[in-house]
Write a protein that holds these residues in place. Structure first.
Motif, PDB file in Angstrom:
ATOM      1  N   LEU A  20       3.213  47.282  11.468  1.00 35.51           N
ATOM      2  CA  LEU A  20       4.056  47.204  12.662  1.00 35.51           C
ATOM      3  C   LEU A  20       4.122  45.795  13.240  1.00 35.51           C
ATOM      4  O   LEU A  20       5.104  45.443  13.889  1.00 35.51           O
ATOM      5  N   THR A  21       3.083  44.989  13.029  1.00 33.72           N
ATOM      6  CA  THR A  21       3.048  43.659  13.630  1.00 33.72           C
ATOM      7  C   THR A  21       3.484  42.559  12.662  1.00 33.72           C
ATOM      8  O   THR A  21       4.200  41.656  13.059  1.00 33.72           O
ATOM      9  N   GLY A  22       3.005  42.596  11.434  1.00 34.25           N
ATOM     10  CA  GLY A  22       3.360  41.579  10.451  1.00 34.25           C
ATOM     11  C   GLY A  22       2.740  40.223  10.719  1.00 34.25           C
ATOM     12  O   GLY A  22       3.182  39.221  10.172  1.00 34.25           O
ATOM     13  N   ASP A  23       1.699  40.163  11.534  1.00 30.39           N
ATOM     14  CA  ASP A  23       1.080  38.891  11.887  1.00 30.39           C
ATOM     15  C   ASP A  23      -0.130  38.553  11.009  1.00 30.39           C
ATOM     16  O   ASP A  23      -0.684  37.471  11.117  1.00 30.39           O
ATOM     17  N   LEU A  24      -0.566  39.463  10.190  1.00 35.27           N
ATOM     18  CA  LEU A  24      -1.716  39.334   9.279  1.00 35.27           C
ATOM     19  C   LEU A  24      -3.066  39.345   9.993  1.00 35.27           C
ATOM     20  O   LEU A  24      -4.091  39.223   9.355  1.00 35.27           O
ATOM     21  N   PHE A  25      -3.080  39.491  11.308  1.00 36.05           N
ATOM     22  CA  PHE A  25      -4.343  39.542  12.042  1.00 36.05           C
ATOM     23  C   PHE A  25      -5.062  40.868  11.778  1.00 36.05           C
ATOM     24  O   PHE A  25      -6.233  40.889  11.421  1.00 36.05           O
ATOM     25  N   LEU A  26      -4.353  41.957  11.975  1.00 32.99           N
ATOM     26  CA  LEU A  26      -4.979  43.272  11.792  1.00 32.99           C
ATOM     27  C   LEU A  26      -5.341  43.531  10.331  1.00 32.99           C
ATOM     28  O   LEU A  26      -6.293  44.257  10.046  1.00 32.99           O
ATOM     29  N   LEU A  27      -4.608  42.921   9.409  1.00 42.20           N
ATOM     30  CA  LEU A  27      -4.933  43.074   7.991  1.00 42.20           C
ATOM     31  C   LEU A  27      -6.275  42.432   7.676  1.00 42.20           C
ATOM     32  O   LEU A  27      -7.045  42.954   6.869  1.00 42.20           O
ATOM     33  N   MET A  28      -6.581  41.307   8.316  1.00 43.74           N
ATOM     34  CA  MET A  28      -7.881  40.654   8.113  1.00 43.74           C
ATOM     35  C   MET A  28      -9.000  41.511   8.698  1.00 43.74           C
ATOM     36  O   MET A  28     -10.072  41.628   8.111  1.00 43.74           O
ATOM     37  N   VAL A  57     -17.175  39.202   7.835  1.00 40.13           N
ATOM     38  CA  VAL A  57     -16.072  39.232   6.873  1.00 40.13           C
ATOM     39  C   VAL A  57     -14.732  39.049   7.587  1.00 40.13           C
ATOM     40  O   VAL A  57     -13.866  38.316   7.111  1.00 40.13           O
ATOM     41  N   SER A  58     -14.558  39.675   8.738  1.00 41.98           N
ATOM     42  CA  SER A  58     -13.308  39.518   9.491  1.00 41.98           C
ATOM     43  C   SER A  58     -13.083  38.072   9.898  1.00 41.98           C
ATOM     44  O   SER A  58     -11.981  37.536   9.745  1.00 41.98           O
ATOM     45  N   VAL A  59     -14.119  37.420  10.405  1.00 37.67           N
ATOM     46  CA  VAL A  59     -13.984  36.017  10.816  1.00 37.67           C
ATOM     47  C   VAL A  59     -13.681  35.142   9.606  1.00 37.67           C
ATOM     48  O   VAL A  59     -12.822  34.247   9.673  1.00 37.67           O
ATOM     49  N   LEU A  60     -14.362  35.371   8.495  1.00 34.50           N
ATOM     50  CA  LEU A  60     -14.093  34.584   7.287  1.00 34.50           C
ATOM     51  C   LEU A  60     -12.654  34.768   6.814  1.00 34.50           C
ATOM     52  O   LEU A  60     -11.990  33.799   6.415  1.00 34.50           O
ATOM     53  N   LEU A  62     -10.086  35.695   8.712  1.00 38.34           N
ATOM     54  CA  LEU A  62      -9.191  35.110   9.712  1.00 38.34           C
ATOM     55  C   LEU A  62      -9.146  33.583   9.619  1.00 38.34           C
ATOM     56  O   LEU A  62      -8.091  32.981   9.798  1.00 38.34           O
ATOM     57  N   VAL A  63     -10.276  32.972   9.329  1.00 40.32           N
ATOM     58  CA  VAL A  63     -10.336  31.510   9.276  1.00 40.32           C
ATOM     59  C   VAL A  63      -9.931  30.974   7.911  1.00 40.32           C
ATOM     60  O   VAL A  63      -9.250  29.953   7.813  1.00 40.32           O
ATOM     61  N   GLY A  64     -10.315  31.671   6.846  1.00 34.86           N
ATOM     62  CA  GLY A  64     -10.088  31.143   5.505  1.00 34.86           C
ATOM     63  C   GLY A  64      -8.836  31.623   4.803  1.00 34.86           C
ATOM     64  O   GLY A  64      -8.151  30.843   4.146  1.00 34.86           O
ATOM     65  N   VAL A  65      -8.507  32.889   4.951  1.00 39.29           N
ATOM     66  CA  VAL A  65      -7.401  33.463   4.182  1.00 39.29           C
ATOM     67  C   VAL A  65      -6.101  33.514   4.971  1.00 39.29           C
ATOM     68  O   VAL A  65      -5.033  33.183   4.443  1.00 39.29           O
ATOM     69  N   LEU A  69      -2.218  32.385   3.841  1.00 33.74           N
ATOM     70  CA  LEU A  69      -1.190  33.409   3.648  1.00 33.74           C
ATOM     71  C   LEU A  69       0.016  33.167   4.548  1.00 33.74           C
ATOM     72  O   LEU A  69       1.157  33.308   4.114  1.00 33.74           O
ATOM     73  N   LYS A  70      -0.232  32.807   5.796  1.00 30.72           N
ATOM     74  CA  LYS A  70       0.879  32.542   6.717  1.00 30.72           C
ATOM     75  C   LYS A  70       1.697  31.341   6.243  1.00 30.72           C
ATOM     76  O   LYS A  70       2.923  31.354   6.308  1.00 30.72           O
TER      77      LYS A  70
END
Length: 144
Positions: A20-28, A57-60, A62-65, A69-70
């Motif tokens: 629904l968002t497409g921002d890749l935040f929730l996917l991380m 893992v979430s922080v890694l 969000l910061v690395g992947v 991707l964006k």
């Protein structure tokens, strides 16, 4: 309910919400929850340790992947080269070109077309120039 199943449901819910968002935040975050589900299933750690796995893992991710991707998703430079190459070419009007309809023969193919200026009309047999390509429509102007 087993703890790994709870983490798995959280991962699926986060991945679904990402659609629904497409921002890749929730996917991380979903990736972090999936890692927590896996560690909870394989290792018999307390729940706080699973939460720590989720956090790390979430922080890694969000910061690395996420930034890579964006960047990759936004790296499009506009029209593909073949469509850009059609700009400036001459085309033959096959069907009357007006504000809402028309067809031209461009580079051996039939394209839908519309005039640059909305009030202009080009009749069949006229030669026009392609000003730019808008999706699958050639935006044309009269030659000369």
């Amino acid at each position: 309910m087993p703890v790994p199943l709870i983490w798995l449901i959280a991962a699926l819910a986060l991945a679904g919400a990402e659609a629904l968002t497409g921002d890749l935040f929730l996917l991380m975050l979903a990736g972090g929850a999936l890692a927590a589900a896996g560690s909870s299933f394989v290792l018999d750690w307390p729940i706080w340790a699973d939460g720590l796995v989720f956090l790390v893992v979430s922080v890694l991710l969000l910061v690395g992947v996420r930034p890579a991707l964006k960047r990759r998703m936004q790296s499009g430079t506009g029209l593909p080269e073949p469509a850009r190459a059609l700009e400036g070419r001459s085309a033959l009007v096959l069907d009357r070109v007006s504000q809402h309809h028309g067809q031209v023969k461009l580079d051996g193919e039939v394209w839908t077309a519309r005039p640059v200026n909305e009030n202009e009309v080009y009749e069949a047999g006229d030669h026009v120039t392609v000003v730019h390509i808008d999706g699958a429509t050639a935006v044309v102007s009269k030659i000369g």
